[in-house]
Each structure stands twice: as C-alpha cells, then as structure tokens.
Design an enzyme around this catalytic site. Structure first.
Site, PDB file in Angstrom:
ATOM      1  N   GLU A 134       0.738  -1.342   0.027  1.00 47.25           N
ATOM      2  CA  GLU A 134      -0.046   0.058  -0.030  1.00 47.25           C
ATOM      3  C   GLU A 134       0.603   1.314  -0.137  1.00 47.25           C
ATOM      4  O   GLU A 134       0.508   2.305  -0.668  1.00 47.25           O
ATOM      5  CB  GLU A 134      -0.823   0.248   1.295  1.00 47.25           C
ATOM      6  CG  GLU A 134      -2.054  -0.634   1.191  1.00 47.25           C
ATOM      7  CD  GLU A 134      -1.849  -2.283   1.360  1.00 47.25           C
ATOM      8  OE1 GLU A 134      -0.816  -2.461   1.740  1.00 47.25           O
ATOM      9  OE2 GLU A 134      -2.758  -3.093   1.046  1.00 47.25           O
ATOM     10  N   HIS A 203     -10.286  -4.980  10.411  1.00 46.60           N
ATOM     11  CA  HIS A 203     -10.742  -4.548   9.154  1.00 46.60           C
ATOM     12  C   HIS A 203     -12.270  -3.822   9.461  1.00 46.60           C
ATOM     13  O   HIS A 203     -13.025  -3.703   8.581  1.00 46.60           O
ATOM     14  CB  HIS A 203     -11.333  -6.244   8.607  1.00 46.60           C
ATOM     15  CG  HIS A 203     -10.056  -6.855   8.272  1.00 46.60           C
ATOM     16  ND1 HIS A 203      -9.222  -7.503   9.088  1.00 46.60           N
ATOM     17  CD2 HIS A 203      -9.540  -7.007   6.933  1.00 46.60           C
ATOM     18  CE1 HIS A 203      -8.216  -8.276   8.507  1.00 46.60           C
ATOM     19  NE2 HIS A 203      -8.488  -7.747   7.137  1.00 46.60           N
TER      20      HIS A 203
END
Lengths: 398, 394
Positions: A134, A203
């Site tokens: 990322e 998450h």
C-alpha cells in the site's frame, strides 16, 4: 469544467428530486418515498407542521406519504457498487488520463466488484493490479498524479491505507502547498471502511477521523447509489486529492438513478428529510439508522431534519448552519469513535459558528472507543443503534 | 593511460593563453572546443547482472568547462548557505551537498529536461542542475517570496515542474514510490523518457524501496534508482546500518552498477548507460560512491562519527572539482588564472544572488492560505484562534 448541480435540486428529471428511504438491511428493495423534495427543500405539505413537544394531539398515524410508481419512471436501477463502477467507467471513457490501481482491481474485477470488467476494456496498465504494498502503490499513484495522470487508488479496505499514511499525509496533502502551487495532485483514494458483519477489529476501522487533520485533502463519504456515482465522478474531476469513503455494508443498496450524466458537488451536504424540531447530522451507514429512527420519531410526533453531511472535509457549514438556525437543536450520529472523530470536529465547528442559535448542547452519538469485537451482539453495541437515536432526540427536545 | 598520472605534471605547463574575458561565462576557446575528447574514468565500473559500460568517456572541451563552472557554482552556493545558516538567516533544516556535486552535474550531462529527477532533502544542487536559479534557491532557503516554492517549502522542498524536477522531499525514502509513479506515468503516456530516483545509503534500507523496485521490475517501468552513497546515514556509518553495503546489488533481479561518484565523467557515462537500459529493459540501480564534506545537516558537525583526517583525505584525493580542474589544465582548455577568475566570478554571482534574495520580501500573511487547495474550492480556513485570521480558500 463540467456543470455541477446539487443532487437534490436537480430539476431535470422527475424522480431525481426525491430521496428514497432505504431500509438498513442491504438486500431489501426500496419501499416508496417519504417526501418529495423541491429544490428549495420545502416539504410538499400533505399534513400540518408538528410542534416541538410530543404532547399535542396532532400526530401522524401514517409516516409514509404517497407510494411511488416504479414502472413509469425513467432511469435505471442498480446497486451501489454498480453505480460506482458506472461513474468510474464514464470518467475513464471521457479522459484517457484516468487510471485505476489497487489490489485485485484488474483481472479479479475488484474485491467488491467496483472495477469489474474494466481491465478487459481498458487494459492492464490502466486498471493496474498492484502487489500488496500500500505504501508504495499509493506513493506511485501520487507520483503519477504529479505528472498529470489522474489515478484512482483503491484500498481493499480503508484500514490498509494506514500503511500509506505517510504518502497520503505528506506527499498527497502537502505537495501542492510546499511546491508553491507547481504541482497538483488530482488523485482519488477510495475504499470501503466502517463496521461490517463481524469482520473483526482490524477490518472494521473508520479512517475518516485519522485523515481529517491532513491539510490539503478533501474527504467525502457516499451513502446511496445516486450520490456514490455523483461523488465518484466529482472526485475524479477534482484537481485536489480526494478520499472517497465507502462502507462495506452499503455496496448492495439498490436505487434508481438517472440515465443522464450528473456530477455532484464535493462540498455540499444532502438534505435527506427536512424538518423543524431537531437537526440530525449523519453520514454513510448511519444515515440508514437515522432514517429508521426517524420513522419511529415521526410516529411519536417529532419532526427531525436529517442531513447527510457527505462532505467530511470541509464541512458544508452553510447547509448545516441554515438547518441549525431553523431547528436550534443538533444531534450528530456517526460511526466514528467518540474520541477525535468527525463528530467531535463537527461539534466544535457548529459550536463556534452557530453558538447563538443553539437552544441545547449538541449531542453527538458515536461508536464506542473500543476495538470492534468479533461477537455479533458486542459488535452491534459498538455502533449507534436506532433506539439510541430515538432516545437522544427525545432527551434533546425536552 | 589513467588521468591521475597526467594531472600532476599539468600544473607545470605554462602556455600563454590570450586573456579572454573571464567574466563571460561563454568562453570562446580554440576552434575545437566541441570536438570530442575521450577521457578514461579513474576507476572501472563494477556491475551486477549486466555488462559494465566502457571506461572511455566521450566529452568535449566546452563540456568539461561547463562541468567546472557548474560544480564551482554549486560548491560556492553550499558554502554560502553554511554562512547564512550560521548567521541565522536560514533556519530549520539545511542539508548541504558539497562534495557530491559530480553526481548532479554528471547526471544532467547524460539526460534531457524531459527525463524526470526526484530526490530527497539534499536537493539544492540538483535543483540548480535542473535549471533553478541561485536567487530561487537562496530565496527559498531564507523563506522569501522570490523562492522556488514562494518561501512556503523551505530547504527540503525545491521543485521545478518545467524541468521535470519533482523535488525535494523530507521523509527518508518516501520519494522512491513517487519516482516509481513518475516512471509509471512515462510508460503510460509512452514517452521515451526515464526517471532518476535519488536516495541515500540511509534510505536504502527502507521497505518502500524494495516495494517500488518490485513494481518497477514487474511492469518494466523506466525507473533508474540512484543510491548516492556518501557512506553515512545521518550519523551512522553504512557498515553499522546495512548488512550488505553493496547497494548496487540490493536490487537482486534488477541489474546495477557501482560508479565512482566523485568522477563527473564516470557519472555521465553511467547515467547514459542506465538510461539506454531503462528504456529497453526496465529498472536499473546506480550506486554513486560519493562523499559529503559537511555533516548530515547544519546541526551536525560531521566530525563526531568520522575523523577530520578522513574528510580532508577525501578532499585532497577525490574532490570532483579538483579533478576537472586538472583535466582542464592538462588538456590546455583553460589556464589556472582563467579558472581562478571564473571562481571569483562565481563567488560574485552567488553573493549577488544572496543580496537580491535578502531584499525580497517575506510572504504576505494571506499567503498562509493559498495553495492549500487548487482554485475552485470555496471552503473557509481558520487560523488557530479561529476568529481572527480567516480567509476563504481561493
């Protein structure tokens, strides 16, 4: 620059002036409009105004107005992720500099199917499958944006973008300033966040609160297919870096959206339901909890004004201010954490600017300051539920 | 025959040269000023997974002269920045590049202004190499409006969009993925240009370097990663920070080249070679073996982790400007007096730029709110007290 027109105020198509109430369960069909909004947000009065206290004998037994006929309307029905894809595809068609990069966006079609079919159509370089890195692919998107490309970086889950925080904060937000205006970064960073169905703590993060201090970026949160497509297009066309927050649980919402091309304004809030008694400010998934609570509240005789703030940075203080001046009471319902969330900033902004208009302290309902637990019952209690919203409004309106 | 042996004898040559106007930077030499001179680099190249380029470098008299002039300007600029910092006209961080000039100058000689360069915070000389003026540098260092970023960036944020110089970045290693993005954009628009992404031996241990390398190699991006190895990452020597100080080999599957970064001709040759490689085969790593005379930044004396003997030793034996001076004298391109006059002129130019920059005003307070967003966003921005300093963002 494409003409921007406010989603609610668009007079072009007959149904674009309405905002449908969608039930929080993502699979159900929409079941008829509540109110028909005009461009100046006046309600089509089919009943009298309700007073502030619930003790009057005027109360509405039936909170639902006319049923809408769905068969004769133009436009097409689709799910929220399809709306995002439509917006994305239209922009990629329109401007060859628009490209997408992220994990599994290409051949896999996107983990939430937002980029499905795009790689076949536009090729592997325009819809780029990145390795799981990322920090560097966000940096790569920013570097490409410096040269004039318009990349859209997809984080598979917003939480993963924490790894790219340095790039987003330092390079994305600040380069326009530190270069004295030489470089613009027309990048869009998007991804799903928020509390899902028992996805676990890592998450289920809400990153809007972490990013909100970064100078130079804009943040928007979409909540319906209509505004998802409009905001996606606006974000891509914007010269500023925009972070588009989607929600994991809202991807399967169905709505009818116009066939014509439309772009929404990135800095405007959406009037979901005009009212007189209390202003409820919300965004993303909490909008649906609020609307569910609104049904109960209307039955009890209250008239809440619900505004989906949509623009998380900067706040649309004009719409919010007009509402506060009318109702004098504010309730903020958000999914962010209590500490340092969007609600906390919004509370401060409203207090500073509209203090004289407030009859009561601002109430902010946010998620608990805990990591999101896995167990379903506990997870339900970390986020704000409609019952809590009803209680809060009742207390506020006393 | 290696050049170093010729060098010592050149000082003795005393051919009378016509006194051309030493003040003009465009020196008219003899008719063969642009004819090719072939000079060998002082050290061979070491390669990793590729063939090393030849040691014989094609150059010309005028090119050598421009090397000298450019490096002397950069050296003078950095030394003046040192004095300005000590006079408290430059604040914050100031990372000086003196000793490493050959890398900036040699790289420019091998590429065009369409090729992109991105570097970290030791960027004053790279900015000048890309066409930035001394006024812009000193203006930015002193925080004035005439600065390259209008005084809002500072030492670490010099950019020059029209010359494809993408800065100027403060966070170690963060520019590497950006450089990868620049190369991506070049590949996307099918331009035949390359991106030189510079970083130091300290940044060579950053994870984002390897992430970016992986992506660049995966998609054959025309990215050339240049490690300016000055052997010290801030205050830590390279052998204490890196298990493997052979940075040109760190790319593993990416070919690399180790270059004597104090030899401007070697740098030019290597960059030319790397550009050809990158346009055909994807990423390449260059390790420039160089040295900085100053400490890491102005707050670092530079002598606590290395000895003064080491610094003066390198200055005596490997100084890039001295090498070119010897070349110029050996090949009778200029006389000692001309070079000394040129240095005096450079000094004067630098002093003039500093004086002009000092006259430039500080940015207006309204500039606080400009360039936060691009024009078109009608948002309001508040100062810390939220009541007084208030502007509508343009």
């Amino acid at each position: 620059m494409a003409t921007l027109f406010h989603g609610v105020g668009a007079a072009l198509t007959p149904f674009s002036a309405s905002n449908k109430l969608l039930l929080p369960s993502p699979k159900s069909e929409s079941r008829g409009a509540i109110f028909l909004h005009r461009s100046d947000a006046r309600v089509n009065h089919a009943f009298n105004l309700k007073p502030a206290t619930p003790n009057q004998d005027l109360f509405i037994p039936n909170a639902v107005a006319t049923k809408r006929e769905t068969s004769t309307k133009s436009g097409h029905e689709l799910l929220l992720f399809e709306a995002l894809r439509e917006g994305l595809e239209e922009e990629m068609e329109r401007d060859p500099r628009v490209c997408v990069m992220g994990e599994d966006v290409g051949h896999y079609g996107g983990s939430y199917k937002v980029t499905k079919g795009l790689a076949e159509k536009y090729g592997d370089l325009r819809v780029l499958d990145t390795p799981i890195a990322e920090n560097s692919f966000t940096g790569m998107g920013i570097g490409a944006a410096m040269t004039g490309l318009r990349p859209i970086v997809e984080g598979m889950n917003m939480g993963f973008l924490l790894l790219a925080f340095n790039q987003i904060s330092n390079n994305c937000g600040m380069l326009h300033y530190t270069s004295g205006g030489q470089f613009t970064i027309p990048i869009v960073i998007r991804g799903p966040g928020g509390v899902g169905r028992q996805l676990g703590a890592e998450h289920s993060q809400r990153l809007e609160s972490y990013f909100q201090s970064i100078p130079g970026i804009q943040m928007v949160a979409c909540s319906t297919p209509y505004n998802a497509k409009g905001l996606m297009k606006a974000a891509i066309r914007s010269e500023n870096p925009v972070i588009l927050f989607e929600h994991v649980l809202l991807y399967n919402l169905k709505e009818r959206i116009p066939d014509e091309e439309y772009v929404l304004s990135l800095e405007e809030a959406e009037m979901v339901r005009p009212g007189e008694h209390v202003t409820i400010l919300t965004y993303s998934r909490m909008r649906y909890h609020v609307m569910q609570a609104a049904k109960t509240l209307v039955n009890k005789g209250y008239d809440p004004e619900v505004i989906d703030i949509r623009s998380l940075k900067p706040f649309d203080l004009y719409t919010i201010g007009c509402s506060v001046k009318k109702t004098h009471r504010v309730l903020i319902v958000e999914e962010c954490m209590r500490t340092g969330g969007i609600g906390a900033s919004l509370t401060a902004a409203i207090t500073e600017n509209f203090h004289d208009y407030l009859d009561a302290p601002i109430v902010c309902l946010s998620s608990q300051d805990v990591p999101t637990p896995y167990a379903g019952t506990l997870e339900e209690w970390t986020v704000v539920q409609p019952a809590q919203i009803v209680t809060a409004v009742e207390q506020l309106c006393q | 025959m290696p050049l170093s042996r010729i060098a010592s004898s050149s000082h003795a040559s005393n051919l009378l040269k016509p006194l051309s106007a030493a003040l003009s930077l465009c020196r008219s030499i003899s008719s063969d000023s642009t004819s090719t001179l072939t000079i060998e680099t002082s050290l061979p190249f070491t390669s990793h997974k590729c063939d090393a380029p030849p040691r014989a470098v094609d150059t010309s008299a005028s090119e050598l002269f421009s090397f000298f002039r450019d490096m002397a300007t950069m050296r003078r600029m950095e030394i003046s920045a040192d004095s300005l910092y000590k006079a408290k006209l430059i604040r914050g961080f100031c990372h000086l590049y003196d000793g490493q000039e050959a890398v900036a100058v040699g790289m420019e000689a091998a590429i065009t202004k369409k090729d992109a360069i991105i570097t970290a915070y030791r960027d004053h000389c790279t900015f000048v190499g890309r066409g930035g003026t001394l006024l812009e540098v000193f203006g930015e260092l002193m925080g004035r409006t005439c600065g390259g970023s209008k005084g809002k960036g500072g030492s670490m944020h010099l950019y020059r969009k029209q010359a494809s110089f993408y800065g100027g970045h403060g966070i170690v290693g963060a520019q590497i993925p950006l450089g990868c993005g620049l190369a991506f954009a070049q590949r996307y628009s099918k331009e035949e240009n390359v991106t030189f992404t510079l970083y130091g031996d300290g940044a060579a241990n950053q994870g984002q370097l390897f992430e970016a390398l992986n992506m660049a190699a995966l998609w054959d991006l025309p990215a050339i990663l240049v490690c300016e190895n000055n052997h010290y990452g801030m205050g830590t020597a390279e052998w204490r920070a890196s298990k493997s100080p052979a940075y040109y080999k760190r790319g593993d599957y990416v070919p690399g080249l180790k270059v004597d970064g104090m030899d401007v001709l070697a740098v030019k040759q290597a960059c030319k070679f790397a550009k050809e490689h990158a346009l055909k085969n994807g990423p390449f790593i260059l390790e420039m073996d160089t040295y900085r005379y100053h400490g890491h930044s102005m707050s670092d004396p530079g002598s606590t982790y290395r000895t003064r003997d080491e610094i003066s030793g390198v200055r005596q034996e490997r100084d890039p400007i001295e090498r070119v001076r010897k070349l110029l004298l050996a090949h009778d391109i200029a006389s000692e007096k001309e070079l000394k006059d040129l240095e005096k002129q450079v000094r004067k130019d630098v002093d003039d730029a500093i004086a002009k920059a000092k006259e430039s005003p500080m940015p207006d307070p309204s500039e606080l709110f400009t360039h936060v967003y691009v024009k078109g966003l009608g948002a309001e921005s508040f100062g810390a007290d939220r009541k007084e300093v208030r502007a509508t963002l343009p």
